[in-house]
Design an enzyme around this catalytic site. Sequence first.
Site, PDB file in Angstrom:
ATOM      1  N   GLU A  40       0.868  -1.195   0.000  1.00 60.98           N
ATOM      2  CA  GLU A  40       0.000   0.000   0.000  1.00 60.98           C
ATOM      3  C   GLU A  40       0.903   1.243   0.000  1.00 60.98           C
ATOM      4  O   GLU A  40       1.933   1.268   0.692  1.00 60.98           O
ATOM      5  CB  GLU A  40      -0.829  -0.056   1.298  1.00 60.98           C
ATOM      6  CG  GLU A  40      -1.739   1.124   1.560  1.00 60.98           C
ATOM      7  CD  GLU A  40      -2.441   0.975   2.938  1.00 60.98           C
ATOM      8  OE1 GLU A  40      -1.965   0.179   3.793  1.00 60.98           O
ATOM      9  OE2 GLU A  40      -3.465   1.652   3.139  1.00 60.98           O
ATOM     10  N   LYS A 111      -9.465   1.746  -1.920  1.00 61.44           N
ATOM     11  CA  LYS A 111      -9.642   1.093  -0.615  1.00 61.44           C
ATOM     12  C   LYS A 111     -11.008   1.408  -0.016  1.00 61.44           C
ATOM     13  O   LYS A 111     -11.366   2.582   0.190  1.00 61.44           O
ATOM     14  CB  LYS A 111      -8.528   1.569   0.324  1.00 61.44           C
ATOM     15  CG  LYS A 111      -8.501   0.885   1.685  1.00 61.44           C
ATOM     16  CD  LYS A 111      -7.291   1.374   2.496  1.00 61.44           C
ATOM     17  CE  LYS A 111      -7.098   0.639   3.794  1.00 61.44           C
ATOM     18  NZ  LYS A 111      -5.884   1.084   4.514  1.00 61.44           N
ATOM     19  N   CYS A 145      -4.823  -3.319   2.707  1.00 60.88           N
ATOM     20  CA  CYS A 145      -4.604  -3.337   4.150  1.00 60.88           C
ATOM     21  C   CYS A 145      -5.856  -3.624   4.984  1.00 60.88           C
ATOM     22  O   CYS A 145      -6.330  -4.739   4.992  1.00 60.88           O
ATOM     23  CB  CYS A 145      -3.886  -2.067   4.590  1.00 60.88           C
ATOM     24  SG  CYS A 145      -2.880  -2.391   6.064  1.00 60.88           S
TER      25      CYS A 145
END
Length: 263
Positions: A40, A111, A145
């Site tokens: 990330e 995300k 993540c």
Amino acid sequence: MLYNVGYLQNDPEFGNIKKNVDDVYKKLENTKDTLIVLPELFASGYNFNEMSEVRSLSTKTGEGYTFEALSHLSQKNNLHIVFGYPEKDKDKFFNSAALISKGRLIGNYRKIHLFYKEKEFFSSGDLGFKVFDIENSLKIGIMICFDWIFPESARTLMLMGANVICHCANLVLPFCPDAAITRSVENHVYYILANRIGTEARKETHSFIGMSEIISPTGELINRSPKDLEDIFTTKIDTSIADKKDLNPYNNLVADRRKEYYL
Ligand code: ACM
């Protein structure tokens, strides 16, 4: 089908995109014909103090130094690269991951589950989960993540057809590398976790836990990197194994779902 896959675990310097990208470029110079996953925000760094930093380090999808360098590398070395970057789209910013394949931009994921103070800087992803089928039988699902803590993320990608989950991460909590083994087994997919190492001491201090890894659909830990060293690992996988969802003659991971009892 057999594919070469791997990850790179790095220790970027906050804000120094050129140095961080050049460093990754050099480390991958001899890696060819492989799907590579990077962490990330692998080139910008993670721990923003101010919105002005997000603004100056973000780019539109497909533009800027990171995209130019990785496109060039992926074309030269016949690579598919999944990598995290801060995305600018009009007046919004997203914590995103793109897939570049052999010099071409294939896709972008924003995300969905933002962690902690990311919520001060980024908008939540608005594109949904996506699976990119790049060589007929290499079906790449991308997550970033903190998406891991919601098992729906990996489950959704599997139901959409992913046989390899590419997880770009900047993990600070210790749980994900072990939890990813369960995610692999419950979805019968390959799982590539690309995390970073190091500490970013800024207004707040965050330390990142490394332990990037590759897991097989049956939960075999093919490799796990150290907590505190940069690393590159590649291996060969057979995606046809992940496409079969029968656990035994009685149980199929998709057919046996009892959706009527789930929220
Ligand atoms: C995280 O979502 N980067 C912890």
